[in-house]
Design an enzyme around this catalytic site. Structure first.
Site, PDB file in Angstrom:
ATOM      1  CB  SER A  24      -0.690  90.539   4.732  1.00  0.00           C
ATOM      2  OG  SER A  24       0.159  89.469   5.024  1.00  0.00           O
ATOM      3  N   PRO A  25      -0.360  93.201   3.042  1.00  0.00           N
ATOM      4  CG  PRO A  25       0.622  93.036   0.937  1.00  0.00           C
ATOM      5  CD  PRO A  25       0.837  92.679   2.363  1.00  0.00           C
ATOM      6  CE1 TYR A 188      -4.028  90.629  -9.272  1.00  0.00           C
ATOM      7  CE2 TYR A 188      -2.694  90.350  -7.297  1.00  0.00           C
ATOM      8  CZ  TYR A 188      -3.937  90.457  -7.893  1.00  0.00           C
ATOM      9  OH  TYR A 188      -5.080  90.408  -7.138  1.00  0.00           O
ATOM     10  N   GLY A 332      -2.949  88.781   8.103  1.00  0.00           N
ATOM     11  CA  GLY A 332      -3.830  89.533   7.220  1.00  0.00           C
ATOM     12  C   GLY A 332      -5.232  89.628   7.755  1.00  0.00           C
TER      13      GLY A 332
END
Length: 388
Positions: A24-25, A188, A332
């Site tokens: 994951s980012p 976001y 992640g």
């Protein structure tokens, strides 16, 4: 002997990943002026060495205003291409599909780096040189008390931002990435358009579900048109807001259907983040707590999904795939704890036989294979991850 589903290749358009594990980012808040550094190269590179099929960069801001913090990576000018190209090349050379996430932070921009408080920039940050900048959003609604009130984007600014997304996509192509993700989650900008709690626009980009979906879908169309047709496109969503009056799963199923119609290939199924930190969602957290979202969206929207969220154990990941709940498993923070998680998962899920370390980088496997007989002679399990 059958190969575990977790380690079967997956083809996405013209790109094939060697296994179903995606890193994951994870923002590192360690860039200067949006430039990826040696920290990012080593951080991401070790996941490729660790056996992941796909490694995704942290969110790259499409404009300087779109950064979360002063430490964010960006792709808003051509000078930011080369450091990311170096990373993409290393990932590919070490067996992983290089992937990148593009994002705009919206009203959650101009924040502190998390270790300084993870809130709005204050006097202590100003003293460090981290000064605030203009924050924009669908509507002039601050995220919380004490946060900057954003300016509502006008129609000309929406058009300008679409162009920034297009140019950032072209830079991602030039940098050599093979999978791109549009960030529509975690509070976001594009998530802010989707949620009725943050989008109170009186024009065609607000109001009902269709209006609120309009701008994120325009961005997906814009990115898809600039992104090569033989490369896959992912969209990360918050499957639910987890807040009264916010997005429900039915809303995001409808969005996934529309995203697919515009060329999205994957839905990355996270949740929460509209209010507060993206990592402090107001949704009860247990092992695999977001897997049901990936399962339902996969079935109801007819699109491949990525499951993410406290997937820590190889057997757990394998069962998710066996149940048909997702197509890819995103790991992640567990990868931060164990960058070799994919290689260890392979040991845990496969029967002994042949060279134990054949899937490892040759530079490591050669040494470890020769250590193994000596450890076995000492008694006890030499490989704590090994099945059987």
């Amino acid at each position: 002997m059958s190969q575990p589903l977790l380690f079967q290749p997956i083809a996405l358009r013209g790109v094939t990943a060697k296994n179903r594990i995606l890193i994951s980012p994870m923002c590192q808040y360690s860039a200067a002026d949006g430039l990826a550094s040696d920290w990012h190269l080593v951080h991401l590179g070790k996941f490729a060495q660790g056996g992941a099929g796909i490694v995704m960069t942290e969110a790259a801001a499409v404009t300087a205003e779109g950064r979360i913090t002063h430490g964010d990576v960006g792709l808003w000018h051509d000078g930011q291409i080369a450091p990311l190209e170096r990373i993409a090349t290393f990932l590919r050379d070490n067996g992983a599909v290089p992937a990148i996430q593009l994002a705009h932070a919206g009203r959650k921009a101009s924040m502190q780096r998390p270790w300084y408080g993870n809130a709005a920039l204050n006097a202590d940050d100003h003293a460090r040189g981290d000064l605030p900048w203009r924050v924009v959003a669908p509507s002039a609604i601050a995220m919380d008390e004490g946060w900057l009130t954003p300016d509502a984007l006008d129609l000309d600014e929406l058009a300008s931002l679409r162009e920034h997304w297009r140019l950032a996509t072209l830079r991602a192509v030039e940098a050599g990435f093979d999978l791109l993700e549009v960030h529509c989650a975690h509070g976001y900008l594009l998530h802010e358009f989707l949620s009725p709690l943050s989008n109170r626009r009186p024009d065609g980009y607000g109001g009902d579900r269709q209006g609120r979906m309009r701008y994120p879908l325009e961005i997906i169309e814009t990115v898809r048109a600039a992104w090569p047709a033989d490369k896959p496109l992912s969209v990360r969503i918050s499957s639910v807001d987890g807040v009264e009056g916010g997005l429900e799963l039915a809303d995001q199923i409808a969005f996934a259907i529309e995203a697919k119609a515009r060329g999205a290939d994957l839905i990355d199924c996270s949740s929460g983040g509209l209010l507060g930190s993206a990592t402090a969602a107001r949704i009860p957290r247990g092992y695999g707590f977001q897997v049901p979202y990936a399962d339902e969206i996969r079935k109801s929207a007819g699109i491949a999904t990525i499951a993410v969220g406290l997937i820590l154990h190889p057997e757990q990941a394998e069962q998710i795939l066996a149940n048909g709940q997702a197509d890819l498993i995103a790991v992640g923070r567990e990868a931060l704890f164990d960058p070799n998680w994919p290689l260890h998962a392979q040991l845990a899920l496969t029967e002994p036989g042949g060279e134990v370390f054949e899937a490892w980088p040759q530079q490591y496997g050669w040494w470890l294979e020769r250590r193994e007989p000596g450890l076995r002679r000492l008694g006890g399990p030499a490989l704590p991850f090994r099945k059987g």
